[in-house]
Design a protein around this motif. Structure first.
Motif, PDB file in Angstrom:
ATOM      1  N   PHE A   1      51.736  66.981  46.894  1.00  0.00           N
ATOM      2  CA  PHE A   1      51.816  66.932  48.352  1.00  0.00           C
ATOM      3  C   PHE A   1      50.894  67.975  48.977  1.00  0.00           C
ATOM      4  N   TYR A   2      50.886  69.196  48.418  1.00  0.00           N
ATOM      5  CA  TYR A   2      50.017  70.243  48.936  1.00  0.00           C
ATOM      6  C   TYR A   2      48.547  69.862  48.764  1.00  0.00           C
ATOM      7  N   ARG A   3      48.220  69.266  47.627  1.00  0.00           N
ATOM      8  CA  ARG A   3      46.844  68.818  47.387  1.00  0.00           C
ATOM      9  C   ARG A   3      46.445  67.737  48.389  1.00  0.00           C
ATOM     10  N   PHE A   4      47.337  66.777  48.612  1.00  0.00           N
ATOM     11  CA  PHE A   4      47.053  65.688  49.550  1.00  0.00           C
ATOM     12  C   PHE A   4      46.782  66.237  50.938  1.00  0.00           C
ATOM     13  N   GLY A   5      47.625  67.152  51.399  1.00  0.00           N
ATOM     14  CA  GLY A   5      47.443  67.728  52.733  1.00  0.00           C
ATOM     15  C   GLY A   5      46.132  68.466  52.870  1.00  0.00           C
ATOM     16  N   ALA A   6      45.805  69.287  51.887  1.00  0.00           N
ATOM     17  CA  ALA A   6      44.548  70.035  51.928  1.00  0.00           C
ATOM     18  C   ALA A   6      43.358  69.081  51.885  1.00  0.00           C
ATOM     19  N   GLY A   7      43.424  68.075  51.028  1.00  0.00           N
ATOM     20  CA  GLY A   7      42.324  67.119  50.910  1.00  0.00           C
ATOM     21  C   GLY A   7      42.127  66.300  52.169  1.00  0.00           C
ATOM     22  N   LEU A   8      43.217  65.797  52.737  1.00  0.00           N
ATOM     23  CA  LEU A   8      43.134  64.972  53.940  1.00  0.00           C
ATOM     24  C   LEU A   8      42.527  65.760  55.098  1.00  0.00           C
ATOM     25  N   MET A   9      43.055  66.940  55.354  1.00  0.00           N
ATOM     26  CA  MET A   9      42.539  67.754  56.462  1.00  0.00           C
ATOM     27  C   MET A   9      41.107  68.211  56.181  1.00  0.00           C
ATOM     28  N   GLY A  10      40.788  68.497  54.913  1.00  0.00           N
ATOM     29  CA  GLY A  10      39.432  68.890  54.555  1.00  0.00           C
ATOM     30  C   GLY A  10      38.433  67.788  54.826  1.00  0.00           C
ATOM     31  N   VAL A  11      38.765  66.570  54.455  1.00  0.00           N
ATOM     32  CA  VAL A  11      37.862  65.432  54.679  1.00  0.00           C
ATOM     33  C   VAL A  11      37.661  65.193  56.165  1.00  0.00           C
ATOM     34  N   VAL A  12      38.735  65.275  56.961  1.00  0.00           N
ATOM     35  CA  VAL A  12      38.624  65.076  58.414  1.00  0.00           C
ATOM     36  C   VAL A  12      37.664  66.099  59.009  1.00  0.00           C
ATOM     37  N   LEU A  13      37.812  67.362  58.622  1.00  0.00           N
ATOM     38  CA  LEU A  13      36.946  68.409  59.172  1.00  0.00           C
ATOM     39  C   LEU A  13      35.503  68.264  58.704  1.00  0.00           C
ATOM     40  N   ILE A  14      35.315  67.891  57.455  1.00  0.00           N
ATOM     41  CA  ILE A  14      33.943  67.714  56.949  1.00  0.00           C
ATOM     42  C   ILE A  14      33.252  66.556  57.651  1.00  0.00           C
ATOM     43  N   VAL A  15      33.956  65.447  57.843  1.00  0.00           N
ATOM     44  CA  VAL A  15      33.356  64.297  58.535  1.00  0.00           C
ATOM     45  C   VAL A  15      32.982  64.686  59.961  1.00  0.00           C
ATOM     46  N   PHE A  16      33.882  65.379  60.663  1.00  0.00           N
ATOM     47  CA  PHE A  16      33.582  65.828  62.020  1.00  0.00           C
ATOM     48  C   PHE A  16      32.359  66.747  62.022  1.00  0.00           C
ATOM     49  N   GLY A  17      32.315  67.677  61.085  1.00  0.00           N
ATOM     50  CA  GLY A  17      31.190  68.601  61.020  1.00  0.00           C
ATOM     51  C   GLY A  17      29.876  67.910  60.705  1.00  0.00           C
ATOM     52  N   ILE A  18      29.890  66.985  59.762  1.00  0.00           N
ATOM     53  CA  ILE A  18      28.661  66.263  59.390  1.00  0.00           C
ATOM     54  C   ILE A  18      28.165  65.418  60.561  1.00  0.00           C
ATOM     55  N   LEU A  19      29.077  64.759  61.281  1.00  0.00           N
ATOM     56  CA  LEU A  19      28.659  63.972  62.450  1.00  0.00           C
ATOM     57  C   LEU A  19      28.018  64.862  63.507  1.00  0.00           C
ATOM     58  N   GLY A  20      28.531  66.085  63.667  1.00  0.00           N
ATOM     59  CA  GLY A  20      27.929  67.023  64.614  1.00  0.00           C
ATOM     60  C   GLY A  20      26.564  67.497  64.169  1.00  0.00           C
ATOM     61  N   VAL A  21      26.400  67.752  62.874  1.00  0.00           N
ATOM     62  CA  VAL A  21      25.098  68.201  62.348  1.00  0.00           C
ATOM     63  C   VAL A  21      24.069  67.084  62.458  1.00  0.00           C
TER      64      VAL A  21
ATOM     65  N   THR B   1      29.404  65.237  72.463  1.00  0.00           N
ATOM     66  CA  THR B   1      30.689  64.858  71.870  1.00  0.00           C
ATOM     67  C   THR B   1      30.477  64.099  70.574  1.00  0.00           C
ATOM     68  N   VAL B   2      31.398  64.315  69.653  1.00  0.00           N
ATOM     69  CA  VAL B   2      31.442  63.611  68.384  1.00  0.00           C
ATOM     70  C   VAL B   2      32.891  63.209  68.160  1.00  0.00           C
ATOM     71  N   ALA B   3      33.112  61.929  67.988  1.00  0.00           N
ATOM     72  CA  ALA B   3      34.460  61.397  67.751  1.00  0.00           C
ATOM     73  C   ALA B   3      35.430  61.844  68.842  1.00  0.00           C
ATOM     74  N   GLY B   4      34.952  61.899  70.086  1.00  0.00           N
ATOM     75  CA  GLY B   4      35.805  62.259  71.213  1.00  0.00           C
ATOM     76  C   GLY B   4      36.019  63.750  71.406  1.00  0.00           C
ATOM     77  N   LEU B   5      35.430  64.579  70.539  1.00  0.00           N
ATOM     78  CA  LEU B   5      35.580  66.031  70.641  1.00  0.00           C
ATOM     79  C   LEU B   5      34.243  66.656  71.003  1.00  0.00           C
ATOM     80  N   ASN B   6      34.273  67.678  71.837  1.00  0.00           N
ATOM     81  CA  ASN B   6      33.061  68.410  72.177  1.00  0.00           C
ATOM     82  C   ASN B   6      32.637  69.239  70.969  1.00  0.00           C
ATOM     83  N   THR B   7      31.345  69.399  70.766  1.00  0.00           N
ATOM     84  CA  THR B   7      30.887  70.145  69.600  1.00  0.00           C
ATOM     85  C   THR B   7      29.541  70.791  69.863  1.00  0.00           C
ATOM     86  N   ASN B   8      29.196  71.711  69.010  1.00  0.00           N
ATOM     87  CA  ASN B   8      27.852  72.278  68.933  1.00  0.00           C
ATOM     88  C   ASN B   8      27.583  72.577  67.463  1.00  0.00           C
TER      89      ASN B   8
END
Length: 193
Positions: free
Chosen positions: A39-59, A72-79
């Motif tokens: 369960f701990y692995r799943f949570g870390a992996g899921l949140m990690g993938v979400v953040l990486i995808v958001f970051g890559i879309l911003g880059v 904006t990327v995926a509805g969120l402001n970014t730089n």
């Protein structure tokens, strides 16, 4: 009257591969190899993938590093800074997923608290010149949601007043309870008395 002290039995985890003491371990008191690790692995992996995808879309969008415009990327402001920070934290969570166990649980809890604190901090910095990560209100809400989810993924089965008796954390807190199993030291103490 002489009293004999029983020698301390050394756990296998206290020894290095060469049979000598490996020193202080911070997670030594926590149970290991339990089914909650998945369960701990799943949570870390899921949140990690979400953040990486958001970051890559911003880059990929080639947003300026400290640009505070309306990109904006995926509805969120970014730089660029927020994108690279998201990738870095996402990679850290993937490391937690790979390591699993207590490390993943503790990492999830710690980063969850940091995300909630970041949400409050950036809420205070909205519409100021110090808003270097280009946060808008949707970013603040996203930070709160990710923080609460990470804390949930880290605390599940570990922090509660009503843990079941077969839970490894409950057994660790109650080593002398009947049928709880306990640690080797608790068993050794029972044999001596």
């Amino acid at each position: 009257m002489a009293s004999h002290a029983a020698p301390r039995r050394t756990h296998r985890s206290d020894r290095s591969p060469h049979g000598t003491s490996s020193g202080l371990r911070l997670d030594e008191h926590l149970p290991v190899d339990h089914r909650l690790s998945t369960f701990y692995r799943f949570g870390a992996g899921l949140m990690g993938v979400v953040l990486i995808v958001f970051g890559i879309l911003g880059v990929i969008d080639h947003v300026g590093f400290f640009d505070t415009g309306g990109d904006t990327v995926a509805g969120l402001n970014t730089n660029g800074a927020l994108s690279w920070l998201s990738i870095g934290v996402g990679l850290l969570l993937l490391v937690g997923m790979v390591m699993g166990g207590n490390f993943a649980s503790t990492l999830n809890m710690g980063l969850g608290v940091l995300f909630v604190a970041s949400g409050f901090l950036n809420l205070a910095l909205l519409n100021t010149d110090n808003n270097v990560l280009a946060f808008k209100i949707q970013n603040v809400l996203f930070s709160f949601v990710v923080g609460i989810l990470l804390m949930f993924f880290g605390m599940y089965g570990r922090v509660s007043g009503t843990l079941p008796h077969d839970n490894p954390y409950w057994r660790h807190r109650h080593p002398d309870a009947d049928g709880a199993g306990g640690s080797e030291d608790a068993v050794h103490r029972r044999e001596i008395t």
